[in-house]
Design a protein around this motif. Structure first.
Motif, mmCIF file in Angstrom:
data_model
loop_
_atom_site.group_PDB
_atom_site.id
_atom_site.type_symbol
_atom_site.label_atom_id
_atom_site.label_comp_id
_atom_site.label_asym_id
_atom_site.label_seq_id
_atom_site.Cartn_x
_atom_site.Cartn_y
_atom_site.Cartn_z
ATOM 1 N N LEU A 24 19.380 37.952 59.668
ATOM 2 C CA LEU A 24 18.801 36.617 59.830
ATOM 3 C C LEU A 24 17.452 36.500 59.351
ATOM 4 N N ILE A 25 16.844 37.563 59.547
ATOM 5 C CA ILE A 25 15.582 37.876 59.050
ATOM 6 C C ILE A 25 15.595 37.232 57.396
ATOM 7 N N THR A 65 12.498 38.677 68.425
ATOM 8 C CA THR A 65 12.724 38.757 66.969
ATOM 9 C C THR A 65 12.878 36.963 66.777
ATOM 10 N N LYS A 66 13.867 36.384 67.623
ATOM 11 C CA LYS A 66 14.430 35.082 67.601
ATOM 12 C C LYS A 66 13.089 34.160 67.676
ATOM 13 N N GLU A 87 24.026 43.316 68.054
ATOM 14 C CA GLU A 87 23.265 42.377 68.264
ATOM 15 C C GLU A 87 21.993 42.391 67.482
ATOM 16 N N LEU A 88 21.017 43.379 67.849
ATOM 17 C CA LEU A 88 19.861 43.679 66.936
ATOM 18 C C LEU A 88 20.056 43.685 65.520
ATOM 19 N N PRO A 103 13.907 44.910 64.968
ATOM 20 C CA PRO A 103 13.883 43.757 65.654
ATOM 21 C C PRO A 103 14.078 44.145 67.074
ATOM 22 N N SER A 120 22.078 42.526 63.704
ATOM 23 C CA SER A 120 22.600 41.389 62.941
ATOM 24 C C SER A 120 21.158 40.321 62.832
ATOM 25 N N TYR A 121 20.028 40.889 63.252
ATOM 26 C CA TYR A 121 18.816 40.234 63.126
ATOM 27 C C TYR A 121 18.175 40.627 61.638
ATOM 28 N N TYR A 122 18.599 41.726 61.293
ATOM 29 C CA TYR A 122 18.156 42.273 59.985
ATOM 30 C C TYR A 122 18.491 41.064 58.825
ATOM 31 N N ASP A 145 6.770 43.228 66.869
ATOM 32 C CA ASP A 145 7.723 42.479 67.150
ATOM 33 C C ASP A 145 8.602 43.486 68.165
ATOM 34 N N ARG A 171 13.966 41.375 71.141
ATOM 35 C CA ARG A 171 14.272 40.184 72.160
ATOM 36 C C ARG A 171 13.335 39.083 71.591
#
Length: 304
Positions: free
Chosen positions: A139-140, A107-108, A132-133, A103, A135-137, A262, A105
């Protein structure tokens, strides 16, 4: 007298030539081919598959800048692909969007576009220490996309130093993904692709074949790409160049795995993404995520 002898000689040569043509024609007919479509078939020793070509031939190790250019620009393998199956021979057009290195910046914004377009994609992610990054796992995954393993460190010098190093780095990322996203991907993409040359500097000219064999034997499946967006050809490639690459490299293919990135500086990849999706939709492509049962494209086949 000399002129008459020369004329006789020419007539004899013409007759011999006609006789040779007649014999050649007869042989072609007996062999089941037509003179207009006669082909030269390579012997078994001349046949190449992607895996053999990638680690049996002596090739120059590329510099970092050369690797970036090759990794970004390569639209498809020139020799050998996975043997065709009914799925791969299908006339149904499918597009598998894939994003490497996140992930980040971006990614979102990528997820937002995919959500708006109703598209699912595959993210080949690396290891991140930022909460924070990380947490994107999750989220994906929560948004219905697939996670693939792109190694924890993405460090060519380490991961390609040995089979054990690559496996350890892959499992380290899968442990992180299990903790943060609740999944352990069984698909992965080699940093630089399965036939990258920088790996030879770290582990020798056979290292990719050895790693591919090991990872396949323990249950993983790896994916390269047959459509490059070329967004790695520069830190930030112009949006129109990215879109043009997707369009030109997709033509004539029913099933495509599209390579994008990404990463923090890939702002123009995000800008080009909506137009790329719209164009692919107009060409009749349906979008799916990669899995062990989906279409696969490899530059290097794992040796048996």
């Amino acid at each position: 007298m000399a002129g008459g002898m020369m004329l006789t000689s020419l007539k004899n040569r013409k007759a011999s030539s006609n006789l040779c043509c007649l014999i050649w024609f007869s042989l072609c007919v007996l062999a089941g081919c037509s003179p207009e479509k006669a082909e030269l078939h390579p012997s078994a020793g001349q046949r190449h598959i992607a895996g053999e070509a990638s680690y049996r031939e002596e090739e120059q190790v590329l510099s970092g800048f050369q690797m970036i250019a090759e990794y970004a620009a390569k639209p498809y393998a020139t020799v050998g692909t996975v043997p065709p199956s009914p799925e791969r021979m299908s006339r149904k057009k499918k597009a598998f969007l894939s994003f490497d290195d996140g992930p980040s910046r971006q990614t979102k914004p990528i997820l937002r576009i995919l959500r708006e377009k109703g598209i699912k994609a595959t993210f080949f992610v690396t290891g991140k220490s930022s909460p924070e990054l990380q947490s994107y796992y999750k989220l994906i995954v929560n948004e219905g996309h697939s996670l693939g393993n792109h190694t924890y460190s993405h460090d060519y010098g380490y991961i390609y130093s040995s089979v054990g190093a690559y496996r350890t780095d892959t499992e380290k990322l899968n442990d992180l993904l299990a903790r943060t996203a609740g999944v352990r991907p069984d698909i992965f993409r080699f940093p630089g692709g399965s036939d990258n040359h920088l790996s030879r500097k770290a582990g020798g000219r056979h290292i990719m074949a050895k790693i591919a064999r090991e990872m396949t034997n323990i249950g993983y499946q790896y994916f390269d790409w047959n459509v490059s967006s070329t967004d790695a050809a520069a830190v930030t490639l112009p949006k129109q160049d990215i879109l043009a690459s997707v369009q030109s490299n997709s033509r004539g293919k029913n099933q495509i795995i599209v390579l994008m990135h990404d990463a923090d500086f890939k702002t123009t990849t995000v800008e080009a993404l909506p137009d790329a999706i719209d164009w692919l939709k107009k060409q009749g492509y349906q979008f799916e995520t990669l899995s062990k049962s989906s279409f696969v494209f490899r530059f290097l086949h794992p040796p048996g």
